[in-house]
Design an enzyme around this catalytic site. Structure first.
Site, mmCIF file in Angstrom:
data_model
loop_
_atom_site.group_PDB
_atom_site.id
_atom_site.type_symbol
_atom_site.label_atom_id
_atom_site.label_comp_id
_atom_site.label_asym_id
_atom_site.label_seq_id
_atom_site.Cartn_x
_atom_site.Cartn_y
_atom_site.Cartn_z
ATOM 1 C CE1 TYR A 246 -7.621 -7.251 10.662
ATOM 2 C CE2 TYR A 246 -9.238 -8.265 9.237
ATOM 3 C CZ TYR A 246 -8.341 -7.259 9.492
ATOM 4 O OH TYR A 246 -8.152 -6.255 8.576
ATOM 5 C CD GLU B 87 -2.983 -1.061 2.310
ATOM 6 O OE1 GLU B 87 -2.670 -0.440 3.354
ATOM 7 O OE2 GLU B 87 -4.065 -1.625 2.163
ATOM 8 C CD GLU C 177 -4.287 -5.910 2.795
ATOM 9 O OE1 GLU C 177 -5.018 -5.074 3.357
ATOM 10 O OE2 GLU C 177 -3.052 -5.981 2.999
#
Ligand SMILES: *[C@@H]1O[C@H](CO)[C@@H](O)[C@H](O)[C@H]1NC(C)=O
Ligand SMILES: *[C@@H]1O[C@H](CO)[C@@H](O)[C@H](O)[C@H]1NC(C)=O
Ligand SMILES: *[C@@H]1O[C@H](CO)[C@@H](O)[C@H](O)[C@H]1NC(C)=O
Ligand SMILES: *[C@@H]1O[C@H](CO)[C@@H](O)[C@H](O)[C@H]1NC(C)=O
Ligand SMILES: *[C@@H]1O[C@H](CO)[C@@H](O)[C@H](O)[C@H]1NC(C)=O
Length: 635
Positions: free
Chosen positions: A332, A185, A265
């Site tokens: 998560y 990123e 992602e």
């Protein structure tokens, strides 16, 4: 859905009809730009992948987690390599034990999983400093993630160790790594330094060859894509369930007019910060959007598929409006829980994948057994300030002004700053951090009596009283370095002067604490009843170490440790640093204890560093289920 499936068939047919014209060697992996797909061994290939971080899972559970991913129907996994986990000390790389990346790749290969490798050097990942080693900060003003000469030199040294190890694991060389990501990123970082990206591209090409598929991943905005992409690196996007997938893939198309659609992602869940609500992402939403992307023929990596834990001091932090540290659990809300158990979300995802490819027959491996070992009562070992001979064996450093953790060359954990009160303070007198220089929490005592605390961005003043010459102890906790954005040069410790009233405090003695070292060599359990005074039963306030033993019962099953009514601190069991607890803030209330850590025959050694206040009962509880969603106090 019917229309979608037809579209999917059409995409695959386009790829299939093309494959006859292409060289179809064994062990080849490439991009078919004409037909918008990957080609594996000359045939069209779509990956359905999940992220798993070996650094967040003990080695003995790697195989279990990988098998569960395979049985869900995934054909690939996506893996970050955290540089700072492998090169804790500059120039000394560690690839053994829990850091044995090649063993992890081998297990994935044996399981039948291909690998999408993400070697950074920056990885974000909600990992301490985004995976960059804190020793980089020893050069003041280093511009991380740029063509800064010292940064680039360190990166080159690291990649010249890592990438040659990876080369035999490339699919095209007989291994299972199909693609390799460059940086992470990068477009979201302020520097937007193409020279840095060009340097990385040259290094990756040099060590991995011309035929390896290299790619970049960026957020779904034009700015991110503009600064993060580079010719020769295939541009992919990342986004979650709330994004319009047509728009997101259209954006990828603007930067990569031909080639496979890739969401690198796809967020199955999200991370938690101390003091914020526990985040969940709906399983039905995840499976619906996954189906939509697969229908388009897109390649999808689910981030995370198995999150794991931020053991030790490895959690990262964000710094947007204020410093917010990531909790110890990296559950998560992923399809496999923190403890590696299949969830409802996993089965919903498996049902989707079944519509697109044959999934392995046979049952999903069950959850590992959990056990509620019950209560253990701890006893006090002593105040941190009374234990310095043991937990800070190095000579304290004298300095007129405070030094940072980095200057002290102790990158993680805790450090004690000691000076004396320059005058009598009979009235409460403000101790002030005017430049917000406590990184990240300060626990303040005068002559061993706890007075209160300072906290980065939120508590910059507290009162102290005392007499001239009294010892002022300030224990500083590093809560994990910022892992995202422009503030990743996150120096720790006292990074600016403290004031007492109008006066600057000076003449410090700085004690680097090596609690982990002491515990690794058996302390405090090896000591009890010997040299040190008999441990006391009563708690006290301020930083204190406690110990206890969980009697063996023949089992070494997973369990969850709850420190009910304790405040904030760090826990070790049998030498392993399980991470931070902070039930007084939440939302995480229990720490994951991997079963194989426990002895079935010997007393299990528990050590707790409580920083603020222990409850009078001094009990901790081993439960058979986690509790991650009880927010207690807003900072
Ligand atoms: C390397 O890492 C392993 C496993 O994490 C650890 O047990 C070992 O002590 C480390 N070696 C060194 C030299 O630090
Ligand atoms: C990976 O697994 C395949 C199939 O089992 C095997 O042929 C190959 O040798 C393995 N590769 C490596 C690098 O171990
Ligand atoms: C997504 O965006 C496309 C193109 O802008 C639009 O046509 C479509 O209606 C949007 N879909 C949803 C679900 O909002
Ligand atoms: C410090 O003490 C003064 C005088 O008692 C009081 O007015 C002030 O509110 C206190 N400040 C803090 C931060 O506790
Ligand atoms: C607990 O500590 C004692 C003293 O250091 C040691 O002899 C024992 O092996 C430890 N127990 C375990 C399970 O590691």
């Amino acid at each position: 859905m019917a229309v979608g499936v037809l579209l999917f068939v059409a995409v695959i047919l386009a790829c299939l009809s093309a494959s006859g014209n292409l060289v179809s060697g064994e062990n080849s992996f490439s991009i078919d730009y004409k037909n918008n797909c990957f080609l594996k061994d000359g045939k069209p290939f779509q990956y359905i992948s999940g992220s798993i971080h070996y650094s967040r899972i003990p080695r003995y559970y790697w195989k279990d987690r990988l098998l569960k991913m395979y049985m869900t129907g995934l054909n690939a996994i996506q893996v970050y390599v955290p540089w700072n986990f492998h090169e804790v000390v500059q120039g000394v790389q560690n690839f053994t034990g829990d850091r044995d990346l090649e063993h992890f790749l081998d297990l994935a290969n044996q399981t039948g999983l291909l690998v999408i490798l993400r070697p950074g050097p920056y990885i974000c990942a909600e990992w301490e400093m985004g995976g960059l080693p804190a020793w980089l900060l020893q050069k003041p003003n280093i511009v991380l993630r740029s063509a800064d000469a010292d940064y680039v030199q360190a990166v080159s040294n690291w990649l010249s160790v890592l990438l040659p190890k990876m080369r035999p694991w490339l699919y095209i060389n007989g291994g299972n790594i199909i693609t390799v990501q460059v940086e992470n990123e990068y477009g979201s970082y302020f520097a937007c330094d193409y020279n840095y990206m060009r340097h990385l591209r040259a290094l990756f090409r040099f060590f991995l060859g011309e035929d390896t598929v290299l790619f970049t991943t960026d957020g779904n905005t034009d700015k991110d894509m503009k600064c993060g992409t580079l010719e020769g690196l295939y541009a992919t996007v990342d986004f979650g369930t709330d994004t319009n997938i047509t728009k997101a893939f259209d954006r990828q198309r603007r930067f990569e007019p031909q080639g496979p659609l890739v969401n690198s992602e796809f967020y199955t869940g999200w991370l938690d910060h101390w003091g914020d609500q526990h985040v969940v992402v709906d399983a039905q939403k995840v499976s619906r959007v996954l189906a939509e992307m697969l229908t388009l023929g897109a390649n999808v990596n689910m981030y995370m598929f198995e999150g794991g834990s931020n053991f030790g001091y490895w959690n990262g932090a964000d710094h947007d409006t204020r410093f917010r540290s990531v909790v110890t659990s990296y559950d998560y809300d992923a399809p496999l829980s923190e403890a590696g158990d299949p969830t409802e979300k996993l089965f919903a995802i498996r049902d989707v994948i079944k519509q697109f490819r044959d999934i392995p027959s046979g049952p999903m491996p069950p959850a590992t057994p959990k056990f509620a070992y019950g209560f253990v009562t701890l006893k006090k070992v002593g105040k941190v300030s009374d234990l310095l001979n043991t937990i800070s064996p190095a000579v304290p450093v004298k300095s007129q002004h405070p030094l940072t953790f980095e200057e002290m060359k102790q990158n993680y954990g805790f450090m004690l700053y000691r000076t004396t009160l320059p005058q009598d303070l009979s009235e409460p007198t403000p101790l002030i951090s005017p430049l917000n220089g406590v990184h990240d929490r300060a626990y303040v005592s005068v002559n061993g009596v706890f007075q209160g605390l300072l906290e980065r961005d939120t508590v910059l003043v507290m009162n102290v009283t005392g007499q001239q010459g009294d010892t002022l102890d300030i224990l500083i906790e590093n809560m994990g370095r910022v892992n995202f954005g422009s503030k990743i040069n996150d120096y720790k410790g006292l990074v600016s002067n403290l004031f007492l009233g109008k006066d600057i405090l000076t003449d410090w003695q700085i004690y680097p604490l090596d609690i982990d070292g002491a515990i690794t060599s058996g302390w405090p359990h090896s000591d009890s009843g010997k040299s040190s005074p008999a441990p006391q039963k009563d708690p006290s306030v301020g930083p204190v170490i406690y110990m206890g033993t969980l009697q063996p019962n023949g089992l070494s099953w997973d369990t969850f440790l709850k420190l009910n009514e304790w405040t904030k601190g760090q826990v070790w069991i049998n030498g392993m640093n399980l991470g931070r607890y902070w039930p007084a803030r939440g939302p995480q209330q229990t720490l994951y204890v991997p079963g194989p850590l426990l002895s079935t025959t010997q007393p299990n050694n528990i050590t707790v560093l409580e920083l603020e206040r222990a409850p009078a009962h001094l009990r901790v509880l081993f439960m058979d289920r986690p509790q991650l969603n009880v927010l207690a106090e807003k900072p």
